[in-house]
Design a protein around this motif. Structure first.
Motif, PDB file in Angstrom:
ATOM      1  N   PHE A  33       0.848  -1.194   0.000  1.00  0.00           N
ATOM      2  CA  PHE A  33       0.000   0.000   0.000  1.00  0.00           C
ATOM      3  C   PHE A  33       0.881   1.239   0.000  1.00  0.00           C
ATOM      4  O   PHE A  33       1.855   1.321   0.743  1.00  0.00           O
ATOM      5  CB  PHE A  33      -0.880   0.059   1.254  1.00  0.00           C
ATOM      6  N   GLU A  34       0.497   2.212  -0.824  1.00  0.00           N
ATOM      7  CA  GLU A  34       1.106   3.539  -0.826  1.00  0.00           C
ATOM      8  C   GLU A  34      -0.025   4.548  -0.793  1.00  0.00           C
ATOM      9  O   GLU A  34      -1.127   4.267  -1.256  1.00  0.00           O
ATOM     10  CB  GLU A  34       1.967   3.745  -2.065  1.00  0.00           C
ATOM     11  N   SER A  35       0.240   5.719  -0.253  1.00  0.00           N
ATOM     12  CA  SER A  35      -0.784   6.771  -0.242  1.00  0.00           C
ATOM     13  C   SER A  35      -0.118   8.129  -0.364  1.00  0.00           C
ATOM     14  O   SER A  35       1.048   8.300  -0.034  1.00  0.00           O
ATOM     15  CB  SER A  35      -1.605   6.707   1.053  1.00  0.00           C
ATOM     16  N   THR A  36      -0.899   9.080  -0.871  1.00  0.00           N
ATOM     17  CA  THR A  36      -0.463  10.464  -0.926  1.00  0.00           C
ATOM     18  C   THR A  36      -1.528  11.285  -0.226  1.00  0.00           C
ATOM     19  O   THR A  36      -2.670  11.315  -0.690  1.00  0.00           O
ATOM     20  CB  THR A  36      -0.306  10.943  -2.382  1.00  0.00           C
ATOM     21  N   PRO A  37      -1.225  11.870   0.902  1.00  0.00           N
ATOM     22  CA  PRO A  37       0.055  11.860   1.611  1.00  0.00           C
ATOM     23  C   PRO A  37       0.312  10.506   2.283  1.00  0.00           C
ATOM     24  O   PRO A  37      -0.612   9.715   2.467  1.00  0.00           O
ATOM     25  CB  PRO A  37      -0.112  12.962   2.655  1.00  0.00           C
ATOM     26  N   PRO A  38       1.571  10.261   2.670  1.00  0.00           N
ATOM     27  CA  PRO A  38       1.915   9.000   3.325  1.00  0.00           C
ATOM     28  C   PRO A  38       1.432   8.962   4.780  1.00  0.00           C
ATOM     29  O   PRO A  38       0.862   9.929   5.277  1.00  0.00           O
ATOM     30  CB  PRO A  38       3.441   8.977   3.264  1.00  0.00           C
ATOM     31  N   PHE A  39       1.671   7.849   5.419  1.00  0.00           N
ATOM     32  CA  PHE A  39       1.388   7.609   6.850  1.00  0.00           C
ATOM     33  C   PHE A  39      -0.087   7.370   7.154  1.00  0.00           C
ATOM     34  O   PHE A  39      -0.528   7.537   8.282  1.00  0.00           O
ATOM     35  CB  PHE A  39       1.962   8.716   7.746  1.00  0.00           C
ATOM     36  N   ALA A  40      -0.869   6.958   6.132  1.00  0.00           N
ATOM     37  CA  ALA A  40      -2.254   6.553   6.382  1.00  0.00           C
ATOM     38  C   ALA A  40      -2.232   5.172   7.035  1.00  0.00           C
ATOM     39  O   ALA A  40      -1.428   4.314   6.665  1.00  0.00           O
ATOM     40  CB  ALA A  40      -3.043   6.496   5.082  1.00  0.00           C
ATOM     41  N   GLU A  41      -3.097   4.974   8.012  1.00  0.00           N
ATOM     42  CA  GLU A  41      -3.180   3.667   8.663  1.00  0.00           C
ATOM     43  C   GLU A  41      -3.966   2.709   7.776  1.00  0.00           C
ATOM     44  O   GLU A  41      -5.026   3.055   7.258  1.00  0.00           O
ATOM     45  CB  GLU A  41      -3.851   3.793  10.019  1.00  0.00           C
ATOM     46  N   VAL A  42      -3.438   1.501   7.594  1.00  0.00           N
ATOM     47  CA  VAL A  42      -4.091   0.471   6.791  1.00  0.00           C
ATOM     48  C   VAL A  42      -4.764  -0.514   7.746  1.00  0.00           C
ATOM     49  O   VAL A  42      -4.104  -1.127   8.580  1.00  0.00           O
ATOM     50  CB  VAL A  42      -3.082  -0.273   5.895  1.00  0.00           C
ATOM     51  N   ILE A  43      -6.088  -0.641   7.614  1.00  0.00           N
ATOM     52  CA  ILE A  43      -6.848  -1.502   8.512  1.00  0.00           C
ATOM     53  C   ILE A  43      -7.533  -2.592   7.691  1.00  0.00           C
ATOM     54  O   ILE A  43      -8.153  -2.316   6.666  1.00  0.00           O
ATOM     55  CB  ILE A  43      -7.897  -0.690   9.290  1.00  0.00           C
ATOM     56  N   VAL A  44      -7.412  -3.839   8.156  1.00  0.00           N
ATOM     57  CA  VAL A  44      -8.044  -4.984   7.510  1.00  0.00           C
ATOM     58  C   VAL A  44      -9.210  -5.427   8.379  1.00  0.00           C
ATOM     59  O   VAL A  44      -9.029  -5.690   9.573  1.00  0.00           O
ATOM     60  CB  VAL A  44      -7.063  -6.165   7.352  1.00  0.00           C
ATOM     61  N   GLU A  45     -10.404  -5.489   7.776  1.00  0.00           N
ATOM     62  CA  GLU A  45     -11.591  -5.909   8.526  1.00  0.00           C
ATOM     63  C   GLU A  45     -11.360  -7.291   9.134  1.00  0.00           C
ATOM     64  O   GLU A  45     -10.954  -8.228   8.465  1.00  0.00           O
ATOM     65  CB  GLU A  45     -12.803  -5.940   7.600  1.00  0.00           C
ATOM     66  N   PHE A  47      -9.051  -8.128  11.242  1.00  0.00           N
ATOM     67  CA  PHE A  47      -7.661  -8.378  11.635  1.00  0.00           C
ATOM     68  C   PHE A  47      -7.002  -7.173  12.292  1.00  0.00           C
ATOM     69  O   PHE A  47      -5.992  -7.304  12.957  1.00  0.00           O
ATOM     70  CB  PHE A  47      -6.820  -8.824  10.438  1.00  0.00           C
ATOM     71  N   GLY A  48      -7.517  -5.973  12.058  1.00  0.00           N
ATOM     72  CA  GLY A  48      -6.934  -4.789  12.663  1.00  0.00           C
ATOM     73  C   GLY A  48      -5.927  -4.098  11.767  1.00  0.00           C
ATOM     74  O   GLY A  48      -5.909  -4.280  10.550  1.00  0.00           O
ATOM     75  N   SER A  49      -5.050  -3.314  12.389  1.00  0.00           N
ATOM     76  CA  SER A  49      -4.107  -2.475  11.659  1.00  0.00           C
ATOM     77  C   SER A  49      -2.902  -3.266  11.153  1.00  0.00           C
ATOM     78  O   SER A  49      -2.333  -4.078  11.873  1.00  0.00           O
ATOM     79  CB  SER A  49      -3.621  -1.345  12.558  1.00  0.00           C
ATOM     80  N   LEU A  50      -2.520  -2.987   9.886  1.00  0.00           N
ATOM     81  CA  LEU A  50      -1.288  -3.552   9.327  1.00  0.00           C
ATOM     82  C   LEU A  50      -0.113  -2.614   9.529  1.00  0.00           C
ATOM     83  O   LEU A  50       1.028  -3.002   9.363  1.00  0.00           O
ATOM     84  CB  LEU A  50      -1.440  -3.789   7.823  1.00  0.00           C
ATOM     85  N   GLY A  51      -0.410  -1.354   9.857  1.00  0.00           N
ATOM     86  CA  GLY A  51       0.631  -0.340   9.988  1.00  0.00           C
ATOM     87  C   GLY A  51       0.277   0.865   9.144  1.00  0.00           C
ATOM     88  O   GLY A  51      -0.871   1.049   8.756  1.00  0.00           O
ATOM     89  N   LYS A  52       1.279   1.681   8.854  1.00  0.00           N
ATOM     90  CA  LYS A  52       1.056   2.920   8.089  1.00  0.00           C
ATOM     91  C   LYS A  52       1.768   2.866   6.759  1.00  0.00           C
ATOM     92  O   LYS A  52       2.798   2.214   6.615  1.00  0.00           O
ATOM     93  CB  LYS A  52       1.529   4.113   8.909  1.00  0.00           C
ATOM     94  N   THR A  53       1.175   3.581   5.795  1.00  0.00           N
ATOM     95  CA  THR A  53       1.769   3.622   4.457  1.00  0.00           C
ATOM     96  C   THR A  53       3.050   4.454   4.486  1.00  0.00           C
ATOM     97  O   THR A  53       3.161   5.372   5.292  1.00  0.00           O
ATOM     98  CB  THR A  53       0.775   4.233   3.447  1.00  0.00           C
ATOM     99  N   PRO A  54       4.005   4.106   3.636  1.00  0.00           N
ATOM    100  CA  PRO A  54       3.979   3.015   2.670  1.00  0.00           C
ATOM    101  C   PRO A  54       4.235   1.656   3.345  1.00  0.00           C
ATOM    102  O   PRO A  54       5.072   1.541   4.224  1.00  0.00           O
ATOM    103  CB  PRO A  54       5.104   3.360   1.702  1.00  0.00           C
ATOM    104  N   LEU A  55       3.474   0.647   2.929  1.00  0.00           N
ATOM    105  CA  LEU A  55       3.659  -0.736   3.388  1.00  0.00           C
ATOM    106  C   LEU A  55       4.104  -1.559   2.181  1.00  0.00           C
ATOM    107  O   LEU A  55       3.498  -1.474   1.124  1.00  0.00           O
ATOM    108  CB  LEU A  55       2.352  -1.324   3.910  1.00  0.00           C
ATOM    109  N   ARG A  56       5.116  -2.365   2.346  1.00  0.00           N
ATOM    110  CA  ARG A  56       5.636  -3.182   1.251  1.00  0.00           C
ATOM    111  C   ARG A  56       5.566  -4.660   1.613  1.00  0.00           C
ATOM    112  O   ARG A  56       6.093  -5.071   2.647  1.00  0.00           O
ATOM    113  CB  ARG A  56       7.086  -2.822   0.952  1.00  0.00           C
TER     114      ARG A  56
END
Length: 85
Positions: A33-45, A47-56
Motif C-alpha cells: 500500500f502507498e498513499s499520498t500523503p503518506p502515513f495513512a493507517e491500513v486496517i483490515v476488517e 484483523f486490525g491495523s497492518l501499519g502505516k503507508t507506505p507498506l511493502r
C-alpha cells in the motif's frame, strides 16, 4: 481464513484407534500500500491495523476482505481486495 491443504497417509493399527495431530497453517499472501500523503493507517476488517503507508509486501491471509486507509483530516478510503498466495 483459508488454510493450506494437508494430506497424510495413516496406517491404522488393528485396535482401530490412532491419534493424529496436524498443525493447521493459514494461506498467506502479500499486499503493498502507498498513499499520498503518506502515513495513512491500513486496517483490515477482522484483523486490525497492518501499519502505516507506505507498506511493502505485508503478509495477510488470502481471500477477499475489506480494507480501509485512514488519515487524520482526510476521508477514509474503503475498498475490497482479493489477495492470492
Amino acid at each position: 481464513p483459508q488454510y493450506k491443504l494437508i494430506r497424510r497417509l495413516v496406517d491404522m493399527p488393528l485396535s482401530g484407534e490412532e491419534v493424529i495431530s496436524l498443525n493447521v497453517e493459514p494461506r498467506i499472501g502479500r499486499v503493498t500500500f502507498e498513499s499520498t500523503p503518506p502515513f495513512a493507517e491500513v486496517i483490515v476488517e477482522g484483523f486490525g491495523s497492518l501499519g502505516k503507508t507506505p507498506l511493502r509486501e505485508s503478509p495477510v491471509p488470502v481471500g477477499t476482505r475489506k480494507y480501509s486507509l485512514k488519515l487524520d483530516k482526510y476521508q477514509p478510503a474503503d475498498f475490497e481486495i482479493e489477495v492470492e498466495e
